[in-house]
Design a protein around this motif. Structure first.
Motif, PDB file in Angstrom:
ATOM      1  N   PRO A 175       0.806  -1.224   0.000  1.00  0.00           N
ATOM      2  CA  PRO A 175       0.000   0.000   0.000  1.00  0.00           C
ATOM      3  C   PRO A 175       0.833   1.265   0.000  1.00  0.00           C
ATOM      4  O   PRO A 175       0.307   2.362  -0.130  1.00  0.00           O
ATOM      5  CB  PRO A 175      -0.803  -0.125   1.294  1.00  0.00           C
ATOM      6  N   GLY A 176       2.160   1.116   0.186  1.00  0.00           N
ATOM      7  CA  GLY A 176       3.028   2.277   0.136  1.00  0.00           C
ATOM      8  C   GLY A 176       3.378   2.831   1.505  1.00  0.00           C
ATOM      9  O   GLY A 176       3.394   2.114   2.509  1.00  0.00           O
ATOM     10  N   ILE A 177       3.641   4.127   1.537  1.00  0.00           N
ATOM     11  CA  ILE A 177       4.165   4.792   2.730  1.00  0.00           C
ATOM     12  C   ILE A 177       3.390   6.082   2.958  1.00  0.00           C
ATOM     13  O   ILE A 177       3.064   6.803   2.005  1.00  0.00           O
ATOM     14  CB  ILE A 177       5.653   5.155   2.535  1.00  0.00           C
ATOM     15  N   ILE A 178       3.126   6.391   4.213  1.00  0.00           N
ATOM     16  CA  ILE A 178       2.593   7.708   4.535  1.00  0.00           C
ATOM     17  C   ILE A 178       3.346   8.254   5.737  1.00  0.00           C
ATOM     18  O   ILE A 178       3.581   7.549   6.718  1.00  0.00           O
ATOM     19  CB  ILE A 178       1.068   7.676   4.772  1.00  0.00           C
ATOM     20  N   THR A 179       3.810   9.485   5.596  1.00  0.00           N
ATOM     21  CA  THR A 179       4.407  10.228   6.714  1.00  0.00           C
ATOM     22  C   THR A 179       3.410  11.351   7.001  1.00  0.00           C
ATOM     23  O   THR A 179       3.426  12.371   6.302  1.00  0.00           O
ATOM     24  CB  THR A 179       5.792  10.782   6.341  1.00  0.00           C
ATOM     25  N   PRO A 180       2.536  11.145   7.977  1.00  0.00           N
ATOM     26  CA  PRO A 180       1.418  12.072   8.198  1.00  0.00           C
ATOM     27  C   PRO A 180       1.876  13.527   8.319  1.00  0.00           C
ATOM     28  O   PRO A 180       2.813  13.845   9.043  1.00  0.00           O
ATOM     29  CB  PRO A 180       0.814  11.573   9.512  1.00  0.00           C
ATOM     30  N   GLY A 181       1.217  14.374   7.545  1.00  0.00           N
ATOM     31  CA  GLY A 181       1.547  15.778   7.539  1.00  0.00           C
ATOM     32  C   GLY A 181       2.612  16.156   6.528  1.00  0.00           C
ATOM     33  O   GLY A 181       2.896  17.340   6.330  1.00  0.00           O
ATOM     34  N   HIS A 182       3.213  15.141   5.876  1.00  0.00           N
ATOM     35  CA  HIS A 182       4.282  15.420   4.919  1.00  0.00           C
ATOM     36  C   HIS A 182       3.981  14.852   3.537  1.00  0.00           C
ATOM     37  O   HIS A 182       3.821  15.603   2.588  1.00  0.00           O
ATOM     38  CB  HIS A 182       5.607  14.869   5.451  1.00  0.00           C
ATOM     39  N   ALA A 183       3.933  13.539   3.420  1.00  0.00           N
ATOM     40  CA  ALA A 183       3.770  12.946   2.100  1.00  0.00           C
ATOM     41  C   ALA A 183       3.048  11.608   2.189  1.00  0.00           C
ATOM     42  O   ALA A 183       3.181  10.876   3.167  1.00  0.00           O
ATOM     43  CB  ALA A 183       5.128  12.755   1.431  1.00  0.00           C
ATOM     44  N   LYS A 184       2.290  11.324   1.136  1.00  0.00           N
ATOM     45  CA  LYS A 184       1.649  10.024   0.969  1.00  0.00           C
ATOM     46  C   LYS A 184       2.161   9.447  -0.340  1.00  0.00           C
ATOM     47  O   LYS A 184       2.033  10.071  -1.391  1.00  0.00           O
ATOM     48  CB  LYS A 184       0.132  10.201   0.941  1.00  0.00           C
ATOM     49  N   LEU A 185       2.762   8.265  -0.269  1.00  0.00           N
ATOM     50  CA  LEU A 185       3.334   7.615  -1.443  1.00  0.00           C
ATOM     51  C   LEU A 185       2.653   6.273  -1.617  1.00  0.00           C
ATOM     52  O   LEU A 185       3.099   5.261  -1.077  1.00  0.00           O
ATOM     53  CB  LEU A 185       4.849   7.433  -1.261  1.00  0.00           C
ATOM     54  N   GLY A 186       1.533   6.260  -2.316  1.00  0.00           N
ATOM     55  CA  GLY A 186       0.804   5.017  -2.497  1.00  0.00           C
ATOM     56  C   GLY A 186      -0.676   5.193  -2.261  1.00  0.00           C
ATOM     57  O   GLY A 186      -1.257   6.233  -2.588  1.00  0.00           O
ATOM     58  N   ILE A 187      -1.286   4.174  -1.641  1.00  0.00           N
ATOM     59  CA  ILE A 187      -2.746   4.116  -1.587  1.00  0.00           C
ATOM     60  C   ILE A 187      -3.307   4.094  -0.166  1.00  0.00           C
ATOM     61  O   ILE A 187      -4.505   3.903   0.014  1.00  0.00           O
ATOM     62  CB  ILE A 187      -3.261   2.890  -2.365  1.00  0.00           C
ATOM     63  N   ILE A 188      -2.469   4.299   0.852  1.00  0.00           N
ATOM     64  CA  ILE A 188      -2.976   4.326   2.226  1.00  0.00           C
ATOM     65  C   ILE A 188      -3.882   5.547   2.378  1.00  0.00           C
ATOM     66  O   ILE A 188      -3.440   6.672   2.134  1.00  0.00           O
ATOM     67  CB  ILE A 188      -1.829   4.395   3.248  1.00  0.00           C
ATOM     68  N   PRO A 189      -5.141   5.367   2.777  1.00  0.00           N
ATOM     69  CA  PRO A 189      -6.036   6.528   2.934  1.00  0.00           C
ATOM     70  C   PRO A 189      -5.479   7.491   3.985  1.00  0.00           C
ATOM     71  O   PRO A 189      -5.215   7.111   5.120  1.00  0.00           O
ATOM     72  CB  PRO A 189      -7.353   5.895   3.401  1.00  0.00           C
ATOM     73  N   SER A 190      -5.294   8.742   3.584  1.00  0.00           N
ATOM     74  CA  SER A 190      -4.610   9.698   4.453  1.00  0.00           C
ATOM     75  C   SER A 190      -5.393  10.014   5.724  1.00  0.00           C
ATOM     76  O   SER A 190      -4.798  10.350   6.754  1.00  0.00           O
ATOM     77  CB  SER A 190      -4.320  10.995   3.695  1.00  0.00           C
ATOM     78  N   HIS A 191      -6.722   9.862   5.671  1.00  0.00           N
ATOM     79  CA  HIS A 191      -7.519  10.203   6.859  1.00  0.00           C
ATOM     80  C   HIS A 191      -7.345   9.180   7.985  1.00  0.00           C
ATOM     81  O   HIS A 191      -7.711   9.459   9.130  1.00  0.00           O
ATOM     82  CB  HIS A 191      -9.000  10.327   6.499  1.00  0.00           C
ATOM     83  N   LEU A 192      -6.762   8.027   7.669  1.00  0.00           N
ATOM     84  CA  LEU A 192      -6.553   7.013   8.705  1.00  0.00           C
ATOM     85  C   LEU A 192      -5.351   7.331   9.582  1.00  0.00           C
ATOM     86  O   LEU A 192      -5.247   6.834  10.701  1.00  0.00           O
ATOM     87  CB  LEU A 192      -6.343   5.634   8.068  1.00  0.00           C
TER      88      LEU A 192
END
Length: 206
Positions: free
Chosen positions: A127-144
């Motif tokens: 699903p990729g990587i998310i660094t909350p508040g910085h970047a979302k790389l992939g498909i992880i829903p950012s609101h989670l």
């Protein structure tokens, strides 16, 4: 190369396969989450744009106009190996491959190509990587996800979502949420992610 905090906070991101149904949908979601996507590639729709994001034929053409810190790959499985090879050859520091169904033999060749390269590879089938508040790389829903100090890593995409959502619901923010994918042959593994978390003073727990 190894995972570093700077690597997971890219300034300029591209999307390989940006004009496909999955690529275009998730590109828009990544932009909405704050990711700076500067360009994308498509073998058939180059010269067009997606919401003002220019589409090129190759990464080499993109690099004539932009610096690139990361690539997110949505290319279909039969063509994914070529796309990954192209990103490695272009010395993209971080390559995140969302594509599922890449043949094991292709991944063996990709693993060999990565050795001694200047790229870190996450995936495939992740699903990729998310660094909350910085970047979302992939498909992880950012609101989670929510910003904080916990490092999360999982092979399962669904469990990645569940853990991030459960932490967020309880007011526990995350520094990194990384889905490494569950394929038998993959890039970044648990040990590399744990080493990143352990070396980052901003990570309080894992």
């Amino acid at each position: 190369m190894k995972l570093t905090p700077a690597l997971l906070h890219p300034k300029n991101v591209i999307v390989q396969g940006i004009t496909g149904s999955h690529g275009s949908f998730h590109t828009r979601a990544m932009v909405k989450a704050g990711t700076n996507i500067v360009a994308g590639t498509s073998p058939t729709k180059y010269g067009t744009t997606l919401d003002d994001i220019p589409v090129y034929k190759t990464i080499a053409e993109i690099k004539n106009h932009h610096t690139v810190d990361a690539s997110v790959i949505f290319v279909p499985a039969p063509f994914a190996k070529s796309a990954i090879f192209e990103a490695i050859q272009a010395e993209i520091p971080l390559i995140v491959c969302i594509t599922e169904g890449i043949p094991v033999h292709d991944m063996l060749q990709i693993t060999q190509r990565l050795q001694g390269s200047g790229s870190v590879f996450v995936g495939p089938n992740c699903p990729g990587i998310i660094t909350p508040g910085h970047a979302k790389l992939g498909i992880i829903p950012s609101h989670l996800a929510s910003a904080g100090s916990v490092g999360v890593v999982s092979r399962s995409g669904t469990l990645t979502y569940e853990i991030a959502a459960g932490l967020t619901e309880r007011g526990i923010g995350q520094k990194y949420v990384i889905g490494i994918g569950g394929d038998p042959i993959r890039g970044t593994n648990f040990i590399e992610c744990l080493a990143l978390f352990e070396s980052d003073p901003d990570v309080s727990s894992i």
